[in-house]
Design a protein around this motif. Structure first.
Motif, PDB file in Angstrom:
ATOM      1  N   GLU A 132       0.824  -1.209   0.000  1.00 56.30           N
ATOM      2  CA  GLU A 132       0.000   0.000   0.000  1.00 56.30           C
ATOM      3  C   GLU A 132       0.858   1.259   0.000  1.00 56.30           C
ATOM      4  N   GLU A 134       3.882   1.515  -1.114  1.00 53.38           N
ATOM      5  CA  GLU A 134       4.533   1.582  -2.420  1.00 53.38           C
ATOM      6  C   GLU A 134       3.581   2.155  -3.472  1.00 53.38           C
ATOM      7  N   GLN A 135       2.318   1.755  -3.420  1.00 52.24           N
ATOM      8  CA  GLN A 135       1.336   2.294  -4.359  1.00 52.24           C
ATOM      9  C   GLN A 135       1.112   3.782  -4.122  1.00 52.24           C
ATOM     10  N   GLN A 136       1.114   4.201  -2.868  1.00 52.40           N
ATOM     11  CA  GLN A 136       0.958   5.630  -2.569  1.00 52.40           C
ATOM     12  C   GLN A 136       2.151   6.421  -3.107  1.00 52.40           C
ATOM     13  N   ASN A 137       3.351   5.864  -2.978  1.00 53.65           N
ATOM     14  CA  ASN A 137       4.549   6.544  -3.524  1.00 53.65           C
ATOM     15  C   ASN A 137       4.478   6.637  -5.035  1.00 53.65           C
ATOM     16  N   MET A 138       3.962   5.620  -5.689  1.00 59.46           N
ATOM     17  CA  MET A 138       3.849   5.631  -7.152  1.00 59.46           C
ATOM     18  C   MET A 138       2.833   6.694  -7.596  1.00 59.46           C
ATOM     19  N   LYS A 139       1.738   6.845  -6.835  1.00 59.59           N
ATOM     20  CA  LYS A 139       0.731   7.850  -7.181  1.00 59.59           C
ATOM     21  C   LYS A 139       1.260   9.262  -6.992  1.00 59.59           C
ATOM     22  N   GLN A 140       2.121   9.459  -5.991  1.00 60.00           N
ATOM     23  CA  GLN A 140       2.653  10.792  -5.719  1.00 60.00           C
ATOM     24  C   GLN A 140       3.665  11.214  -6.769  1.00 60.00           C
ATOM     25  N   GLU A 141       4.339  10.253  -7.361  1.00 60.42           N
ATOM     26  CA  GLU A 141       5.366  10.587  -8.370  1.00 60.42           C
ATOM     27  C   GLU A 141       4.750  10.853  -9.660  1.00 60.42           C
TER      28      GLU A 141
END
Length: 141
Positions: A132, A134-141
């Motif tokens: 979860e 990791e997915q949040q970091n991907m969305k922020q980038e």
């Protein structure tokens, strides 16, 4: 002469083959690192003002996400189990009972597949929070 073949084949498979595989992988890693170094030197010759840290970060291989690693385990587990079942069916239904190594290979493949599947399900449960994040970091980038 036949005893020589019986001696050399297992030695070749158990000793020479693994050493050869390790040597090939090691040479490939060295060549990759050498190529990366040559690229950095060539870029620095043409543009000395470039940020080296950013360049190295861009050249770095992207790591697989935790979810991708887990899905690879699921895929390997399913594949090994199916191959093991296929070997078992080959042994029982096609009448190759004189080839007893087929049943051993089938059982080993099923065991390996089950190990991959257990690893997938345990890893999915244990790494849920990390996935979860990791997915949040991907969305922020």
């Amino acid at each position: 002469m036949f005893w020589l073949v019986q001696l050399l084949v297992p030695i070749g498979v158990a000793v020479v083959l693994p050493i050869t595989i390790v040597a090939i992988v090691f040479k490939s890693a060295l060549a990759s690192e050498r190529n990366r170094k040559e690229i950095v030197l060539a870029v620095l010759e043409k543009n000395p003002d470039i940020d080296v840290e950013q360049l190295m970060k861009n050249l770095k291989k992207s790591e697989k996400l935790i979810k991708e690693k887990l899905l690879a385990k699921l895929q390997r587990g399913c594949l090994c189990c199916l191959m093991g079942v296929a070997f078992m069916l080959l042994y029982f239904f096609l009448g190759v009972q004189n080839e007893s190594f087929i049943i051993v290979v089938g059982a080993a493949l099923i065991a390996i597949g089950i190990a991959f599947l257990i690893s997938y399900f345990v890893g999915r449960r244990m790494l849920a929070q990390e996935m979860e994040a990791e997915q949040q970091n991907m969305k922020q980038e």
